[in-house]
Design an enzyme around this catalytic site. Structure first.
Site, PDB file in Angstrom:
ATOM      1  N   ALA A   1      40.301  38.699  37.558  1.00 34.82           N
ATOM      2  CA  ALA A   1      39.562  40.016  37.421  1.00 34.82           C
ATOM      3  C   ALA A   1      39.534  40.722  38.602  1.00 34.82           C
ATOM      4  CB  ALA A   1      38.204  39.607  37.137  1.00 34.82           C
TER       5      ALA A   1
ATOM      6  N   GLY B   1      41.024  34.433  35.868  1.00 36.53           N
ATOM      7  CA  GLY B   1      41.179  35.087  34.619  1.00 36.53           C
ATOM      8  C   GLY B   1      42.629  34.983  34.211  1.00 36.53           C
TER       9      GLY B   1
ATOM     10  N   GLU C   1      43.405  31.574  33.230  1.00 44.71           N
ATOM     11  CA  GLU C   1      42.660  31.204  31.834  1.00 44.71           C
ATOM     12  C   GLU C   1      43.208  31.943  30.527  1.00 44.71           C
ATOM     13  OE1 GLU C   1      38.089  30.789  32.610  1.00 44.71           O
ATOM     14  OE2 GLU C   1      38.714  32.388  33.702  1.00 44.71           O
TER      15      GLU C   1
ATOM     16  N   GLU D   1      37.790  31.143  41.300  1.00 41.90           N
ATOM     17  CA  GLU D   1      36.502  31.732  41.214  1.00 41.90           C
ATOM     18  C   GLU D   1      35.510  31.002  42.133  1.00 41.90           C
ATOM     19  OE1 GLU D   1      38.717  30.968  38.796  1.00 41.90           O
ATOM     20  OE2 GLU D   1      38.560  32.269  37.174  1.00 41.90           O
TER      21      GLU D   1
HETATM   22  C1  LIG Z   1      43.573  39.761  29.943  1.00 42.37           C
HETATM   23  C2  LIG Z   1      42.446  40.107  30.669  1.00 42.37           C
HETATM   24  C3  LIG Z   1      41.283  40.653  30.532  1.00 42.37           C
HETATM   25  C4  LIG Z   1      40.338  40.812  31.581  1.00 42.37           C
HETATM   26  C5  LIG Z   1      39.241  41.273  31.340  1.00 42.37           C
HETATM   27  C6  LIG Z   1      38.488  41.411  32.657  1.00 42.37           C
HETATM   28  C7  LIG Z   1      37.395  40.359  32.496  1.00 42.37           C
HETATM   29  C8  LIG Z   1      37.472  39.427  33.740  1.00 42.37           C
HETATM   30  C9  LIG Z   1      37.351  38.092  33.107  1.00 42.37           C
HETATM   31  C10 LIG Z   1      37.271  37.015  33.559  1.00 42.37           C
HETATM   32  C11 LIG Z   1      37.033  36.789  34.793  1.00 42.37           C
HETATM   33  C12 LIG Z   1      37.741  35.884  35.485  1.00 42.37           C
HETATM   34  C13 LIG Z   1      37.397  35.562  36.845  1.00 42.37           C
HETATM   35  C14 LIG Z   1      38.295  35.884  37.776  1.00 42.37           C
HETATM   36  O1  LIG Z   1      39.543  36.220  37.567  1.00 42.37           O
HETATM   37  S1  LIG Z   1      37.813  36.175  39.473  1.00 42.37           S
HETATM   38  C15 LIG Z   1      39.059  36.656  40.428  1.00 42.37           C
HETATM   39  C16 LIG Z   1      40.059  35.446  40.743  1.00 42.37           C
HETATM   40  N1  LIG Z   1      41.110  35.921  41.502  1.00 42.37           N
HETATM   41  C17 LIG Z   1      41.021  35.936  43.083  1.00 42.37           C
HETATM   42  O2  LIG Z   1      40.025  35.324  43.540  1.00 42.37           O
HETATM   43  C18 LIG Z   1      42.067  36.178  43.647  1.00 42.37           C
HETATM   44  C19 LIG Z   1      41.800  37.123  44.801  1.00 42.37           C
HETATM   45  N2  LIG Z   1      43.007  37.527  45.603  1.00 42.37           N
HETATM   46  C20 LIG Z   1      43.640  36.457  46.414  1.00 42.37           C
HETATM   47  O3  LIG Z   1      43.274  35.450  46.857  1.00 42.37           O
HETATM   48  C21 LIG Z   1      44.899  37.405  47.277  1.00 42.37           C
HETATM   49  O4  LIG Z   1      44.485  38.510  47.226  1.00 42.37           O
HETATM   50  C22 LIG Z   1      46.086  36.991  46.639  1.00 42.37           C
HETATM   51  C23 LIG Z   1      45.911  37.459  45.054  1.00 42.37           C
HETATM   52  C24 LIG Z   1      46.459  35.591  46.659  1.00 42.37           C
HETATM   53  C25 LIG Z   1      47.227  37.968  47.200  1.00 42.37           C
HETATM   54  O5  LIG Z   1      47.053  37.666  48.627  1.00 42.37           O
HETATM   55  P1  LIG Z   1      47.881  38.692  49.706  1.00 42.37           P
HETATM   56  O6  LIG Z   1      49.209  38.999  49.110  1.00 42.37           O
HETATM   57  O7  LIG Z   1      47.499  38.227  50.975  1.00 42.37           O
HETATM   58  O8  LIG Z   1      46.955  40.045  49.473  1.00 42.37           O
HETATM   59  P2  LIG Z   1      45.421  40.501  49.870  1.00 42.37           P
HETATM   60  O9  LIG Z   1      44.760  39.507  49.898  1.00 42.37           O
HETATM   61  O10 LIG Z   1      45.705  41.284  51.264  1.00 42.37           O
HETATM   62  O11 LIG Z   1      45.157  41.497  48.621  1.00 42.37           O
HETATM   63  C26 LIG Z   1      46.109  42.681  48.532  1.00 42.37           C
HETATM   64  C27 LIG Z   1      44.935  43.594  47.951  1.00 42.37           C
HETATM   65  O12 LIG Z   1      44.442  43.367  46.749  1.00 42.37           O
HETATM   66  C28 LIG Z   1      43.053  43.252  46.871  1.00 42.37           C
HETATM   67  N3  LIG Z   1      42.915  41.971  45.786  1.00 42.37           N
HETATM   68  C29 LIG Z   1      43.384  41.022  45.543  1.00 42.37           C
HETATM   69  N4  LIG Z   1      42.997  40.198  44.636  1.00 42.37           N
HETATM   70  C30 LIG Z   1      42.048  41.247  44.016  1.00 42.37           C
HETATM   71  C31 LIG Z   1      41.157  41.006  43.161  1.00 42.37           C
HETATM   72  N5  LIG Z   1      41.080  39.849  42.196  1.00 42.37           N
HETATM   73  N6  LIG Z   1      40.335  42.063  42.677  1.00 42.37           N
HETATM   74  C32 LIG Z   1      40.228  43.066  43.472  1.00 42.37           C
HETATM   75  N7  LIG Z   1      41.056  43.285  44.507  1.00 42.37           N
HETATM   76  C33 LIG Z   1      41.762  42.136  44.796  1.00 42.37           C
HETATM   77  C34 LIG Z   1      42.794  42.985  48.386  1.00 42.37           C
HETATM   78  O13 LIG Z   1      41.551  43.016  48.365  1.00 42.37           O
HETATM   79  C35 LIG Z   1      43.835  43.900  49.088  1.00 42.37           C
HETATM   80  O14 LIG Z   1      43.019  45.128  48.715  1.00 42.37           O
HETATM   81  P3  LIG Z   1      43.323  45.895  50.009  1.00 42.37           P
HETATM   82  O15 LIG Z   1      44.803  46.236  50.103  1.00 42.37           O
HETATM   83  O16 LIG Z   1      42.499  47.186  49.552  1.00 42.37           O
HETATM   84  O17 LIG Z   1      42.864  45.349  51.396  1.00 42.37           O
END
Ligand SMILES: CCCCCCCC/C=C\C=C\CC(=O)SCCNC(=O)CCNC(=O)[C@H](O)C(C)(C)COP(=O)(O)OP(=O)(O)OC[C@H]1O[C@@H](n2cnc3c(N)ncnc32)[C@H](O)[C@@H]1OP(=O)(O)O
Length: 727
Positions: free
Chosen positions: A62, A102, A105, A125
């Site tokens: 998400a 997500g 999932e 999460e």
């Molecule tokens: C079929 C789908 C329908 C969905 C409907 C939506 C409803 C949601 C439903 C369910 C919810 C589920 C719960 C979740 O999914 S919670 C989120 C779980 N994910 C995470 O925690 C991932 C977090 N991100 C990371 O760990 C890393 O960013 C990674 C993906 C491993 C990439 O690492 P790296 O390559 O080092 O890059 P950065 O960390 O610097 O990230 C780059 C930029 O992207 C932004 N970012 C990354 N992940 C997210 C995210 N999940 N949401 C928003 N933004 C994200 C990060 O801030 C960086 O941004 P910026 O360049 O502006 O600094």
């Protein structure tokens, strides 16, 4: 946001995102996925479905920003995962890049999962204060068993494709094009029964001792969590999977998810996630940033001094695969240092082997030990990590300036000393920078990067790049005594000691701060670090020791309150753990188990009698407020002086270097949750009671923010009109 292709008899659902490099879910994606699935289901010409991501990336889950918006996400995905699972047509997930939260999932709803060999998966999460709320806590234990699910969900760690295969999380790992492999599999599956692949219909694999296992696991989870709610609630959700039918487990998961979503901890942890990323995009008051400066390649580095810090820094460089020369003053010190470094590296290699990686450190091209400065002629960067003594550092920098090649960068590992003064003895002050590592340097993530008056943007960029390569969080800060971290720590520790003078005991103060969530209270920390370190620094500053003017009042310096308590302990040889006695007593010199010491209690009582201080009862609220609010107050001064470019920098420093509880978002975020008017009022109150303690006087910037109506943290910096340029 989403492309849907009908390809032959196969429906291909592709997560797409035109603007971002990572794919994360929004409500629009949710809707598109649901629509796509329904279309595939209704179309008799579609016989199978494959779900994949665009450009080799499945999904980062998400969009985290959505969790703090009024239209909250999280609850909508579960029914869609169920919809996928119920499909009568085989659904195969093609996992490339990352499948997190997500994203993973969604794959648990699919009937089969194929991953690329380089894919990473996880349910992170918990790290943002939540739990996998799209039925993940119920499906994962059914797929891979309770112990593995518990580990993955309560730690949030990422796992490799090969580990996923071993655990049974994926059915196949491929090195070729994953989407094509998934399509081939989907085609083969057409017409085959799918019931046994629907995880919601499967029982959770039994353990012979499930109850005992869960009891033990909960103890471990709680211990690791240190006051953070999410790991324990993740545990509860998985426990529900072991006790209840799927639908009831899902209800429990939803209930727990909502508790977390509204807990405040999730907001703090999500703030911390973005703060860390904001800090990576450094800027200085003069406008230098990644946009204006490029890092220079570091092909070979050197570390001078193989004490505790130097050993950890060498280890970090070797782990980062940067060839390194380690230098000591003579053969005796070198041999001791070499043994210690090799021991650290052996331990690191063992840890890495467990994760399927190797660490090559027995190769002289990777790691070399020397006593002669001449070996530094060809290095690109030197990190000096000798004793915290200005004269010694200046002598070394002068030598480095003469010996190292002109383009080499010179870094000093210091926790407080003036970078400009060190740079002044070199012919290249633009290439001199402070790199403040935290002990143990191969473990702690924080690296304070301190630019001096002449430090060039290229030097800052190179140091930041080095931090990244070493997998550390680099935070660029200006040059002042103690920089950000230690400067904020001084008033905190000072208040802790004043509280002892007034009536508290070390264990009382530590307990309050550890209950708040600090990994370790100030007195336990001081015993661990060694009381002699601060004593030496105070002697250098002329606050104690032989240079103190005769007749100086015991409890005053320069007209302000001073506590000689730590000096008195040092005079008695109580340096902390290393001598077996400090603010606590230990089982032996070098012991680690702190026990309250009756000697300290009577020493404090005699001290109060000597100085006619009336012992009073000090409650937890006062301990917390005086320690934390002075630390925060210093933070506002730091921001006002332009030493850090935003409150996130201070918070990232505290979370990664000082054991501040991440679920409280860092000291400045915490201040914003307490409310700046409350903090100001308390500081005013304590300052009136203790007018001789300048650290309790509210910062002008704090007062200004309160006068401006307590704006949100994101807006604080817009209220500063910076006059001084620190670069
Ligand atoms: C079929 C789908 C329908 C969905 C409907 C939506 C409803 C949601 C439903 C369910 C919810 C589920 C719960 C979740 O999914 S919670 C989120 C779980 N994910 C995470 O925690 C991932 C977090 N991100 C990371 O760990 C890393 O960013 C990674 C993906 C491993 C990439 O690492 P790296 O390559 O080092 O890059 P950065 O960390 O610097 O990230 C780059 C930029 O992207 C932004 N970012 C990354 N992940 C997210 C995210 N999940 N949401 C928003 N933004 C994200 C990060 O801030 C960086 O941004 P910026 O360049 O502006 O600094």
């Amino acid at each position: 946001i989403q492309n849907l292709f009908i390809w032959n008899r196969l429906f291909l659902l592709v997560f797409c995102n035109s603007t971002e490099s990572l794919i994360y879910f929004s409500l629009a994606v949710l809707q598109a996925l649901e629509d796509g699935l329904k279309r595939a289901d209704a179309d008799p010409s579609v016989k199978a479905v494959t779900i994949c991501g665009e450009n080799g990336k499945f999904s980062a889950g998400a969009d985290i920003r959505g969790f703090s918006s009024p239209n909250k996400q999280g609850l909508g995905l579960g029914p869609i995962v169920s919809l996928i699972e119920r499909s009568e047509k085989p659904v195969v997930a093609a996992i490339e890049g990352i499948a997190l939260g997500g994203g993973l999932e969604v794959t648990l709803g699919c009937h089969y999962r194929i991953a690329h060999v380089q894919a990473r998966m996880g349910l992170p999460e918990v790290t943002i204060g939540l739990l996998p709320g799209a039925e993940g806590t119920q499906r994962l234990p059914r797929l891979i068993g309770v112990p593995a699910a518990l580990d993955i969900i309560t730690t949030g760690r990422h796992i490799s494709a090969s580990e996923a295969l071993k655990l049974g999380l994926v059915d196949e790992v491929v090195e070729e094009n994953t989407v094509e492999a998934a399509i081939r599999l989907a085609n083969r599956l057409i017409g085959q029964p799918l019931g046994h692949r629907r995880l919601s219909l499967k029982p959770v694999p039994k353990l012979p001792n499930m109850e005992a296992f869960l009891t033990e696991a909960l103890v471990k989870v709680k211990k690791r969590a240190q006051g953070c709610l999410a790991p324990e609630l993740c545990f509860q959700a998985i426990k529900a999977a072991t006790e209840q039918p799927f639908a009831d487990g899902v209800r429990k998961e939803r209930e727990l998810f909502n508790i977390l979503l509204t807990s405040g901890q999730a907001k703090a942890l999500q703030y911390a996630f973005f703060a860390e990323r904001a800090v990576e995009k450094w800027t200085t008051p003069s406008g230098a940033s990644w946009k204006t400066a490029s890092p220079q390649p570091i092909r070979k580095a050197a570390v001078i001094g193989l004490g505790t810090m130097g050993r950890g820094i060498v280890t970090s460089l070797v782990k980062a695969k940067i060839p390194v020369v380690a230098l000591e003053q003579d053969l005796e010190y070198l041999n001791t240092g070499r043994k210690a470094v090799m021991l650290l590296l052996e331990r690191e290699a063992m840890k890495m082997e467990q994760g399927g990686q190797t660490l090559d450190f027995n190769n002289p091209a990777r790691l070399q030990f020397a006593v002669d400065f001449d070996v530094l002629r060809d290095v690109d960067l030197v990190i000096e990590a000798v004793f915290e003594n200005m004269a010694l550092k200046k002598e070394i920098f002068n030598k480095l300036s003469r010996i190292c090649k002109p383009e080499a960068f010179l870094c000093t590992n210091t926790s407080a000393l003036n970078i400009d003064e060190i740079a002044s003895v070199t012919s290249r002050p633009q290439q001199v920078i402070g790199t403040h590592f935290f002990s143990p340097a191969h473990v702690m993530r924080l690296l304070e990067i301190i630019y001096g008056r002449h430090t060039s943007p290229t030097t800052i960029a190179t140091a930041m790049q080095l931090a990244k390569v070493m997998k550390k969080v680099g935070v660029v800060v200006g040059n002042c005594f103690g920089f950000v971290g230690n400067r904020m720590m001084f008033p905190y520790v000072q208040q802790a000691v004043f509280l002892l003078e007034e009536g508290s005991r070390p264990e009382d103060v530590d307990q309050v701060l550890e209950d708040f969530g600090f990994k370790i209270g100030p007195f336990r920390m001081s015993d661990l670090a060694g009381l002699d370190v601060g004593w030496r620094s105070r002697k250098d500053q002329g606050l104690t020791g032989p240079t103190l003017a005769p007749g100086t009042s015991a409890r005053q310096r320069h007209g302000y309150r001073y506590s000689p308590l730590p000096d008195l302990l040092c005079e008695k040889g109580r340096f902390g753990q290393k001598t077996g006695k400090g603010w606590y007593q230990y089982e032996k010199a070098g012991g680690r188990t702190a026990k309250p010491d009756p000697w300290i209690h009577s020493f404090l009582s005699e001290y109060r009698d000597t100085h006619q201080i009336k012992t009073r009862f000090i409650d937890q609220e006062e301990i917390l407020e005086r320690c934390l609010f002075t630390l925060i107050n210093e933070g506002f001064d730091i921001l006002a002086e332009g030493i850090a470019s935003g409150p996130e920098h201070l918070d990232v420093v505290y979370i990664n270097g000082y054991g501040w509880p991440k679920h409280r978002g860092g000291p400045m975020f915490y201040a914003s949750t307490v409310g700046l008017p409350n903090i100001l009022a308390k500081l005013q109150k304590y300052s009136e009671i203790h007018p001789d303690v300048p650290q309790l006087r509210p910062s002008a910037f704090l007062k200004k923010l309160v006068a401006m109506g307590n704006p949100p943290l994101n807006d604080w910096m817009s209220y500063l009109h910076r006059q001084s340029n620190k670069l």
